[in-house]
Design a protein around this motif. Sequence first.
Motif, PDB file in Angstrom:
ATOM      1  N   TYR A 415       0.831  -1.201   0.000  1.00 44.54           N
ATOM      2  CA  TYR A 415       0.000   0.000   0.000  1.00 44.54           C
ATOM      3  C   TYR A 415       0.869   1.256   0.000  1.00 44.54           C
ATOM      4  O   TYR A 415       0.541   2.252  -0.676  1.00 44.54           O
ATOM      5  CB  TYR A 415      -0.940   0.010   1.207  1.00 44.54           C
ATOM      6  CG  TYR A 415      -2.011   1.062   1.099  1.00 44.54           C
ATOM      7  CD1 TYR A 415      -3.162   0.819   0.360  1.00 44.54           C
ATOM      8  CD2 TYR A 415      -1.861   2.313   1.695  1.00 44.54           C
ATOM      9  CE1 TYR A 415      -4.142   1.777   0.232  1.00 44.54           C
ATOM     10  CE2 TYR A 415      -2.837   3.285   1.567  1.00 44.54           C
ATOM     11  CZ  TYR A 415      -3.967   3.011   0.836  1.00 44.54           C
ATOM     12  OH  TYR A 415      -4.921   3.979   0.692  1.00 44.54           O
ATOM     13  N   VAL A 416       1.983   1.214   0.732  1.00 46.15           N
ATOM     14  CA  VAL A 416       2.904   2.346   0.720  1.00 46.15           C
ATOM     15  C   VAL A 416       3.489   2.536  -0.674  1.00 46.15           C
ATOM     16  O   VAL A 416       3.600   3.669  -1.173  1.00 46.15           O
ATOM     17  CB  VAL A 416       4.025   2.135   1.765  1.00 46.15           C
ATOM     18  CG1 VAL A 416       5.110   3.200   1.609  1.00 46.15           C
ATOM     19  CG2 VAL A 416       3.449   2.168   3.169  1.00 46.15           C
ATOM     20  N   LEU A 417       3.844   1.424  -1.342  1.00 46.24           N
ATOM     21  CA  LEU A 417       4.396   1.511  -2.699  1.00 46.24           C
ATOM     22  C   LEU A 417       3.372   2.111  -3.668  1.00 46.24           C
ATOM     23  O   LEU A 417       3.728   2.901  -4.550  1.00 46.24           O
ATOM     24  CB  LEU A 417       4.825   0.128  -3.180  1.00 46.24           C
ATOM     25  CG  LEU A 417       6.026  -0.502  -2.476  1.00 46.24           C
ATOM     26  CD1 LEU A 417       6.277  -1.909  -2.998  1.00 46.24           C
ATOM     27  CD2 LEU A 417       7.272   0.349  -2.651  1.00 46.24           C
ATOM     28  N   LEU A 418       2.110   1.743  -3.505  1.00 47.65           N
ATOM     29  CA  LEU A 418       1.070   2.287  -4.381  1.00 47.65           C
ATOM     30  C   LEU A 418       0.828   3.765  -4.107  1.00 47.65           C
ATOM     31  O   LEU A 418       0.481   4.524  -5.019  1.00 47.65           O
ATOM     32  CB  LEU A 418      -0.238   1.506  -4.183  1.00 47.65           C
ATOM     33  CG  LEU A 418      -0.206   0.030  -4.595  1.00 47.65           C
ATOM     34  CD1 LEU A 418      -1.534  -0.624  -4.257  1.00 47.65           C
ATOM     35  CD2 LEU A 418       0.111  -0.122  -6.069  1.00 47.65           C
ATOM     36  N   SER A 419       1.006   4.181  -2.869  1.00 47.81           N
ATOM     37  CA  SER A 419       0.778   5.586  -2.497  1.00 47.81           C
ATOM     38  C   SER A 419       1.956   6.471  -2.865  1.00 47.81           C
ATOM     39  O   SER A 419       1.776   7.648  -3.195  1.00 47.81           O
ATOM     40  CB  SER A 419       0.499   5.693  -0.994  1.00 47.81           C
ATOM     41  OG  SER A 419      -0.595   4.898  -0.611  1.00 47.81           O
ATOM     42  N   LEU A 420       3.171   5.919  -2.800  1.00 51.83           N
ATOM     43  CA  LEU A 420       4.386   6.687  -3.098  1.00 51.83           C
ATOM     44  C   LEU A 420       5.020   6.134  -4.370  1.00 51.83           C
ATOM     45  O   LEU A 420       6.079   5.503  -4.345  1.00 51.83           O
ATOM     46  CB  LEU A 420       5.369   6.603  -1.927  1.00 51.83           C
ATOM     47  CG  LEU A 420       4.840   7.081  -0.568  1.00 51.83           C
ATOM     48  CD1 LEU A 420       5.879   6.840   0.508  1.00 51.83           C
ATOM     49  CD2 LEU A 420       4.458   8.556  -0.632  1.00 51.83           C
ATOM     50  N   ALA A 424       8.703   4.016  -5.328  1.00 50.93           N
ATOM     51  CA  ALA A 424       8.425   2.582  -5.315  1.00 50.93           C
ATOM     52  C   ALA A 424       9.684   1.770  -5.608  1.00 50.93           C
ATOM     53  O   ALA A 424       9.946   0.755  -4.953  1.00 50.93           O
ATOM     54  CB  ALA A 424       7.333   2.262  -6.326  1.00 50.93           C
ATOM     55  N   LEU A 425      10.458   2.206  -6.587  1.00 54.92           N
ATOM     56  CA  LEU A 425      11.670   1.450  -6.934  1.00 54.92           C
ATOM     57  C   LEU A 425      12.670   1.457  -5.784  1.00 54.92           C
ATOM     58  O   LEU A 425      13.272   0.415  -5.468  1.00 54.92           O
ATOM     59  CB  LEU A 425      12.305   2.038  -8.193  1.00 54.92           C
ATOM     60  CG  LEU A 425      13.591   1.347  -8.676  1.00 54.92           C
ATOM     61  CD1 LEU A 425      13.330  -0.125  -8.984  1.00 54.92           C
ATOM     62  CD2 LEU A 425      14.157   2.069  -9.901  1.00 54.92           C
ATOM     63  N   LEU A 426      12.852   2.603  -5.145  1.00 55.65           N
ATOM     64  CA  LEU A 426      13.799   2.692  -4.033  1.00 55.65           C
ATOM     65  C   LEU A 426      13.359   1.809  -2.871  1.00 55.65           C
ATOM     66  O   LEU A 426      14.162   1.015  -2.321  1.00 55.65           O
ATOM     67  CB  LEU A 426      13.919   4.146  -3.575  1.00 55.65           C
ATOM     68  CG  LEU A 426      14.794   4.394  -2.334  1.00 55.65           C
ATOM     69  CD1 LEU A 426      16.227   3.958  -2.592  1.00 55.65           C
ATOM     70  CD2 LEU A 426      14.719   5.859  -1.918  1.00 55.65           C
ATOM     71  N   VAL A 430      15.363  -1.659  -1.552  1.00 56.14           N
ATOM     72  CA  VAL A 430      15.865  -1.796  -0.186  1.00 56.14           C
ATOM     73  C   VAL A 430      15.242  -3.018   0.487  1.00 56.14           C
ATOM     74  O   VAL A 430      15.925  -3.793   1.187  1.00 56.14           O
ATOM     75  CB  VAL A 430      15.578  -0.513   0.628  1.00 56.14           C
ATOM     76  CG1 VAL A 430      15.911  -0.722   2.105  1.00 56.14           C
ATOM     77  CG2 VAL A 430      16.381   0.657   0.068  1.00 56.14           C
ATOM     78  N   LEU A 431      13.937  -3.229   0.267  1.00 62.44           N
ATOM     79  CA  LEU A 431      13.257  -4.377   0.861  1.00 62.44           C
ATOM     80  C   LEU A 431      13.859  -5.687   0.359  1.00 62.44           C
ATOM     81  O   LEU A 431      14.122  -6.613   1.140  1.00 62.44           O
ATOM     82  CB  LEU A 431      11.761  -4.315   0.542  1.00 62.44           C
ATOM     83  CG  LEU A 431      10.905  -5.457   1.090  1.00 62.44           C
ATOM     84  CD1 LEU A 431      10.942  -5.476   2.608  1.00 62.44           C
ATOM     85  CD2 LEU A 431       9.468  -5.330   0.591  1.00 62.44           C
ATOM     86  N   LEU A 432      14.089  -5.795  -0.950  1.00 58.27           N
ATOM     87  CA  LEU A 432      14.683  -7.005  -1.507  1.00 58.27           C
ATOM     88  C   LEU A 432      16.091  -7.237  -0.956  1.00 58.27           C
ATOM     89  O   LEU A 432      16.486  -8.378  -0.686  1.00 58.27           O
ATOM     90  CB  LEU A 432      14.719  -6.910  -3.030  1.00 58.27           C
ATOM     91  CG  LEU A 432      13.374  -7.049  -3.747  1.00 58.27           C
ATOM     92  CD1 LEU A 432      13.531  -6.787  -5.238  1.00 58.27           C
ATOM     93  CD2 LEU A 432      12.800  -8.444  -3.534  1.00 58.27           C
ATOM     94  N   PHE A 433      16.836  -6.168  -0.797  1.00 60.68           N
ATOM     95  CA  PHE A 433      18.191  -6.292  -0.242  1.00 60.68           C
ATOM     96  C   PHE A 433      18.147  -6.855   1.175  1.00 60.68           C
ATOM     97  O   PHE A 433      18.920  -7.761   1.531  1.00 60.68           O
ATOM     98  CB  PHE A 433      18.878  -4.928  -0.258  1.00 60.68           C
ATOM     99  CG  PHE A 433      20.231  -4.919   0.409  1.00 60.68           C
ATOM    100  CD1 PHE A 433      21.359  -5.382  -0.262  1.00 60.68           C
ATOM    101  CD2 PHE A 433      20.373  -4.466   1.708  1.00 60.68           C
ATOM    102  CE1 PHE A 433      22.605  -5.387   0.352  1.00 60.68           C
ATOM    103  CE2 PHE A 433      21.607  -4.462   2.341  1.00 60.68           C
ATOM    104  CZ  PHE A 433      22.727  -4.929   1.653  1.00 60.68           C
ATOM    105  N   LEU A 434      17.238  -6.331   1.994  1.00 62.30           N
ATOM    106  CA  LEU A 434      17.141  -6.797   3.378  1.00 62.30           C
ATOM    107  C   LEU A 434      16.703  -8.258   3.441  1.00 62.30           C
ATOM    108  O   LEU A 434      17.234  -9.047   4.232  1.00 62.30           O
ATOM    109  CB  LEU A 434      16.166  -5.919   4.161  1.00 62.30           C
ATOM    110  CG  LEU A 434      16.589  -4.453   4.352  1.00 62.30           C
ATOM    111  CD1 LEU A 434      15.475  -3.667   5.049  1.00 62.30           C
ATOM    112  CD2 LEU A 434      17.886  -4.362   5.138  1.00 62.30           C
ATOM    113  N   VAL A 435      15.733  -8.632   2.620  1.00 65.09           N
ATOM    114  CA  VAL A 435      15.263 -10.015   2.616  1.00 65.09           C
ATOM    115  C   VAL A 435      16.366 -10.961   2.151  1.00 65.09           C
ATOM    116  O   VAL A 435      16.591 -12.028   2.733  1.00 65.09           O
ATOM    117  CB  VAL A 435      14.006 -10.145   1.731  1.00 65.09           C
ATOM    118  CG1 VAL A 435      13.639 -11.616   1.541  1.00 65.09           C
ATOM    119  CG2 VAL A 435      12.841  -9.395   2.350  1.00 65.09           C
TER     120      VAL A 435
END
Length: 454
Positions: A415-420, A424-426, A430-435
Motif C-alpha cells: 500500500y505504501v508503494l502504491l501511495s508513493l 516505489a523502486l527505491l 531496499v526491501l529485496l536487499f534486506l530479505v
Amino acid sequence: MADGASERTPGVKLIFATAIAFLLSVPLFMTWFLVNDRAEQSRFAASSITEGWSGPQVLTGPLLVIPYRTEVAETVTENGRQVTHSHEVWQKLTLSPEASEIATQVRPELRRRSIYEVVVYEAEMTGQARFAMPADLARLGLDVRQMDLARAELRFGLSDPRGLGANPSVVADGQPLRLQPGGAQSAPGFLAWIDAGALAGRPIQIDYRYAFRGTGSLGLAPRAGDTLWHVHAPWPSPSFQGSFLPLERRIDAQGFDATYRVGNLALGQPIATLGDDPPATAGDPGPVGASNAGASTAPAQISLLQVVDLYDQVNRASKYGFLFIGFTFLAFLMFDIIGGVRVSPVEYLLVGASLILFFVLLLALAEVIGFFLAYLIAAGAITLLNTAYSAAVLKSWRRAGMIGALLAGLYAVLYVLLSLEDYALLIGSVLLFLVLGAVMYATRNLNWGGEAAA
C-alpha cells in the motif's frame, strides 16, 4: 523406510517451490488480463453514460474571417500556345485578436450507471477580444480597399457542439450579433456575420458569453496575440496537460484556480494569415512555425481526474504478485529446510492460489466500495485465511502467526508503494536487499546439496 519426500535435499525443495511459483504465473497473468478487461468495460460504460451529453471540449476563438478580392493568373494552352489569363477571385483573411481575456467557471459532477462512474461538467465561458487591423498588412500583399469588411464572419470553435448551451451572447462594440451554427468543416462551432467596417480605422471590441458542457476534460487552443485564460472549478484533482501549462495555479480541497497566459510568439503563428483558417480544436500541433492556414496549436488542457483510478491501482498492485508469492514461499521453505516441518507441493500451490485471489477480490470489491476499503478487506481476508491454513501445515500457531505477520507486513508495504509511486523502486530495492541478506544469513551453514560432511 523413509519416503521419497524425506530424502529430498534442500536444493531439490527449492527447485520444487520455484517451479510451483512459475506455474502460478499463469493465473497471475490472467488476473492482469481481467483488470484490463474490466477497465475497458468501464470505459465503454462511461461512453454510454455520456452518449447524450457531449465529449471532451476544446474551445477556440473568436477569429475574424474577412473576404478580399485578389487577381489570380492562370496559364492555359490555346492553339498550341501558352496563354496567361488574369481574373478576380474572392479569398479569405483570418485575423486573430490582438488581446483576448477569458474566464471559465466549471461545475463538475459524477454521473453513475451501476458500479461505473464518469466525470461530466457544465461550464460558463465569458470573454473579451480586441481586433485591430495589422500594421504590417502590406507584407501579405493586401490593402484594406481589397477587403469586403461588411461580409466578415466572427467564428467560435467548440469541438463537440452538442454541448453548446442555449442563448449564447456575442456583442461587437455594444451591438448584439445574431448567431448561426457552423464554422469550418474541420472545426465545428458557431459564427456571427458582422459588419467590420469600423476595423479600417480603429479596433473592434468583442464581448461574449456562452454555456457549454463536456466530459472529462476541457481545453483551449489560444490564437490571440496575448491570451489570458482563468479557470475555476470546485474539483480537487485536476491534471494540467497540453502544450501550455498554467502561469499560476492553486489546488486545495475546495477546488482549483488556474491562470494561463500565452502569446502568439509562443504559438509560432502571426496575427493574420491568408486562407480560411478554422479554429484549432485538436490536440495535434501543426508544424512548428508553419505559416499555412491549416496549422494548429495543441491546446492548454485540463483533465478532471477522479481522485483514485481504481483500475490503475489494482493493475499496479497485481504487478507485485510475484513478490508476494516469492516471499511467502520463501518463509515456508525456511520452515521446511531449517525448522524441519515438511511442506508438500500441493500446500505451496494452495497458498499461492490464495495470494493471487487477493487481487481478484481487490478488483471486485473496489468497483463497489472503493479502493481503500476494498484493500483492507481483501488483505485482511487473505491474511486470516493463510494464517489459519499455515497453523495446520506448519503444526504450530506460533509459526502460523509469523506467516500472518509476514503477509500483513507485505500488504502494508504494498500500500505504501502504491501511495508513493515515485519512491516505489527505491523502497522495493531496499526491501529485496534486506530479505536477501536475511536469507543468506539464515542459510549460511545449510548443505543445499545434501552431501555427507567430510
